[in-house]
Design a protein around this motif. Sequence first.
Motif, PDB file in Angstrom:
ATOM      1  N   PHE B  34      -2.398   7.607   2.347  1.00 25.06           N
ATOM      2  CA  PHE B  34      -1.477   6.494   2.076  1.00 25.06           C
ATOM      3  C   PHE B  34      -0.897   7.222   0.943  1.00 25.06           C
ATOM      4  O   PHE B  34      -0.698   8.077   0.001  1.00 25.06           O
ATOM      5  CB  PHE B  34      -1.945   5.360   1.367  1.00 25.06           C
ATOM      6  CG  PHE B  34      -3.152   4.582   1.966  1.00 25.06           C
ATOM      7  CD1 PHE B  34      -4.546   5.096   2.037  1.00 25.06           C
ATOM      8  CD2 PHE B  34      -2.991   3.700   2.943  1.00 25.06           C
ATOM      9  CE1 PHE B  34      -5.519   4.659   2.817  1.00 25.06           C
ATOM     10  CE2 PHE B  34      -4.183   3.112   3.614  1.00 25.06           C
ATOM     11  CZ  PHE B  34      -5.230   3.419   3.476  1.00 25.06           C
ATOM     12  N   TYR B  36       2.285   5.536  -1.785  1.00 30.82           N
ATOM     13  CA  TYR B  36       2.811   4.060  -2.368  1.00 30.82           C
ATOM     14  C   TYR B  36       3.790   4.563  -3.237  1.00 30.82           C
ATOM     15  O   TYR B  36       3.878   5.560  -3.846  1.00 30.82           O
ATOM     16  CB  TYR B  36       1.508   3.434  -3.236  1.00 30.82           C
ATOM     17  CG  TYR B  36       0.504   2.828  -2.349  1.00 30.82           C
ATOM     18  CD1 TYR B  36      -0.498   3.474  -2.256  1.00 30.82           C
ATOM     19  CD2 TYR B  36       0.701   1.459  -2.140  1.00 30.82           C
ATOM     20  CE1 TYR B  36      -1.561   2.802  -1.303  1.00 30.82           C
ATOM     21  CE2 TYR B  36      -0.241   0.566  -1.432  1.00 30.82           C
ATOM     22  CZ  TYR B  36      -1.532   1.390  -1.079  1.00 30.82           C
ATOM     23  OH  TYR B  36      -2.481   0.642  -0.405  1.00 30.82           O
ATOM     24  N   GLN B  38       5.987   3.280  -7.011  1.00 30.53           N
ATOM     25  CA  GLN B  38       6.052   2.175  -7.896  1.00 30.53           C
ATOM     26  C   GLN B  38       7.280   2.461  -8.686  1.00 30.53           C
ATOM     27  O   GLN B  38       7.538   3.611  -9.335  1.00 30.53           O
ATOM     28  CB  GLN B  38       4.882   2.511  -8.801  1.00 30.53           C
ATOM     29  CG  GLN B  38       4.461   1.616 -10.037  1.00 30.53           C
ATOM     30  CD  GLN B  38       3.320   1.749 -10.662  1.00 30.53           C
ATOM     31  OE1 GLN B  38       3.127   2.940 -10.943  1.00 30.53           O
ATOM     32  NE2 GLN B  38       2.413   0.709 -10.977  1.00 30.53           N
ATOM     33  N   GLY B  43       4.714  -3.430  -9.243  1.00 28.69           N
ATOM     34  CA  GLY B  43       3.435  -2.930  -8.537  1.00 28.69           C
ATOM     35  C   GLY B  43       3.666  -1.959  -7.600  1.00 28.69           C
ATOM     36  O   GLY B  43       4.883  -1.427  -7.318  1.00 28.69           O
ATOM     37  N   LEU B  44       2.636  -1.392  -7.087  1.00 35.33           N
ATOM     38  CA  LEU B  44       2.529  -0.539  -5.897  1.00 35.33           C
ATOM     39  C   LEU B  44       3.186  -1.048  -4.623  1.00 35.33           C
ATOM     40  O   LEU B  44       2.434  -2.308  -3.874  1.00 35.33           O
ATOM     41  CB  LEU B  44       1.293   0.262  -5.838  1.00 35.33           C
ATOM     42  CG  LEU B  44       0.795   0.801  -6.889  1.00 35.33           C
ATOM     43  CD1 LEU B  44      -0.746   1.004  -6.783  1.00 35.33           C
ATOM     44  CD2 LEU B  44       1.258   2.406  -7.143  1.00 35.33           C
ATOM     45  N   LEU B  46       3.501  -0.253  -0.544  1.00 36.83           N
ATOM     46  CA  LEU B  46       3.079   0.924   0.550  1.00 36.83           C
ATOM     47  C   LEU B  46       3.998   1.452   1.405  1.00 36.83           C
ATOM     48  O   LEU B  46       4.969   0.614   1.824  1.00 36.83           O
ATOM     49  CB  LEU B  46       2.094  -0.036   1.433  1.00 36.83           C
ATOM     50  CG  LEU B  46       1.498   0.859   2.362  1.00 36.83           C
ATOM     51  CD1 LEU B  46       0.627   2.081   2.116  1.00 36.83           C
ATOM     52  CD2 LEU B  46       0.657  -0.048   3.594  1.00 36.83           C
ATOM     53  N   LYS B  49       1.102   4.992   6.027  1.00 38.43           N
ATOM     54  CA  LYS B  49      -0.273   5.304   5.925  1.00 38.43           C
ATOM     55  C   LYS B  49      -0.695   6.028   7.393  1.00 38.43           C
ATOM     56  O   LYS B  49       0.020   5.966   8.429  1.00 38.43           O
ATOM     57  CB  LYS B  49      -0.903   3.924   6.169  1.00 38.43           C
ATOM     58  CG  LYS B  49      -0.815   2.978   7.204  1.00 38.43           C
ATOM     59  CD  LYS B  49      -1.431   1.637   6.924  1.00 38.43           C
ATOM     60  CE  LYS B  49      -1.132   0.655   8.274  1.00 38.43           C
ATOM     61  NZ  LYS B  49       0.252   0.038   8.152  1.00 38.43           N
ATOM     62  N   PHE B  90       2.891   7.618  -5.333  1.00 41.15           N
ATOM     63  CA  PHE B  90       1.403   8.054  -5.565  1.00 41.15           C
ATOM     64  C   PHE B  90       0.758   8.289  -3.992  1.00 41.15           C
ATOM     65  O   PHE B  90       1.367   7.246  -3.412  1.00 41.15           O
ATOM     66  CB  PHE B  90       0.431   6.980  -6.350  1.00 41.15           C
ATOM     67  CG  PHE B  90       1.088   6.839  -7.542  1.00 41.15           C
ATOM     68  CD1 PHE B  90       1.970   5.964  -7.987  1.00 41.15           C
ATOM     69  CD2 PHE B  90       0.180   7.553  -8.639  1.00 41.15           C
ATOM     70  CE1 PHE B  90       2.023   5.594  -9.535  1.00 41.15           C
ATOM     71  CE2 PHE B  90       0.566   7.147  -9.871  1.00 41.15           C
ATOM     72  CZ  PHE B  90       1.559   6.085 -10.313  1.00 41.15           C
ATOM     73  N   PHE B 103      -6.479   7.812  -6.161  1.00 43.09           N
ATOM     74  CA  PHE B 103      -5.202   8.178  -6.225  1.00 43.09           C
ATOM     75  C   PHE B 103      -4.844   9.533  -6.764  1.00 43.09           C
ATOM     76  O   PHE B 103      -5.847   9.823  -7.813  1.00 43.09           O
ATOM     77  CB  PHE B 103      -4.337   7.098  -6.868  1.00 43.09           C
ATOM     78  CG  PHE B 103      -4.294   5.660  -6.053  1.00 43.09           C
ATOM     79  CD1 PHE B 103      -5.236   4.971  -6.194  1.00 43.09           C
ATOM     80  CD2 PHE B 103      -2.933   5.411  -5.704  1.00 43.09           C
ATOM     81  CE1 PHE B 103      -4.959   3.465  -5.429  1.00 43.09           C
ATOM     82  CE2 PHE B 103      -2.799   4.328  -4.938  1.00 43.09           C
ATOM     83  CZ  PHE B 103      -3.831   3.339  -4.975  1.00 43.09           C
ATOM     84  N   GLY B 104      -3.794  10.047  -6.590  1.00 42.34           N
ATOM     85  CA  GLY B 104      -3.293  11.328  -7.422  1.00 42.34           C
ATOM     86  C   GLY B 104      -2.505  10.549  -8.801  1.00 42.34           C
ATOM     87  O   GLY B 104      -2.496   9.392  -8.921  1.00 42.34           O
TER      88      GLY B 104
END
Lengths: 112, 113
Positions: B34, B36, B38, B43-44, B46, B49, B90, B103-104
């Motif tokens: 995924f 994402y 921000q 918020g994150l 998407l 995916k 992310f 997550f990274g």
Amino acid sequence: GAGVSQTPSNKVTEKGKYVELRCDPISGHTALYWYRQSLGQGPEFLIYFQGTGAADDSGLPNDRFFAVRPEGSVSTLKIQRTERGDSAVYLCASSPGSLAQYFGPGTRLTVL
Amino acid sequence: AQSVTQPDIHITVSEGASLELRCNYSYGATPYLFWYVQSPGQGLQLLLKYFSGDTLVQGIKGFEAEFKRSQSSFNLRKPSVHWSDAAEYFCAVGGPNDYKLSFGAGTTVTVRA
């Protein structure tokens, strides 16, 4: 439709106090997740609910943290005896099963 | 254990130029991947995916990503960035039986005029 909502958006508390953070997932999503995001980091997993039960709480840092989801919808993350190190953004996400997770805007918790 | 590495902490790109964000993952089985985004105070969201099938996936806002199993990578690209693409990005990994996302640390993208 409505996304994931979280309240409050900001919470400032004093060290030692108790706080509750609320998450309202997307309607119909059976899975709900809590993550914590510290400054400059990616989110870290805390707990996962499938329905009403906590399927995995292995990410909770200690027993001061607890979460519930009594009716399989809204969830509350509870933190007892808050510490300054608990300051972070707490993110909630929901998903329809094992598919992609959709995140709320988060609650920024500041412990003074 | 699963993990994600985003080697670039910060990238600056000119508006209209192309963008590529790197993501390397470690996962013991077939990964779900995924991206994402921000924005400040948000918020994150998407972006896209990958679960299976075509290794080049298209997402929202003109982004795409390519899954390369041999390199354990899932790099994100956009041919021409807009000032509104300035945000933190992310990469995350999970799996078909693994509800936790790892997550990274994220890559911050700055867009200059």
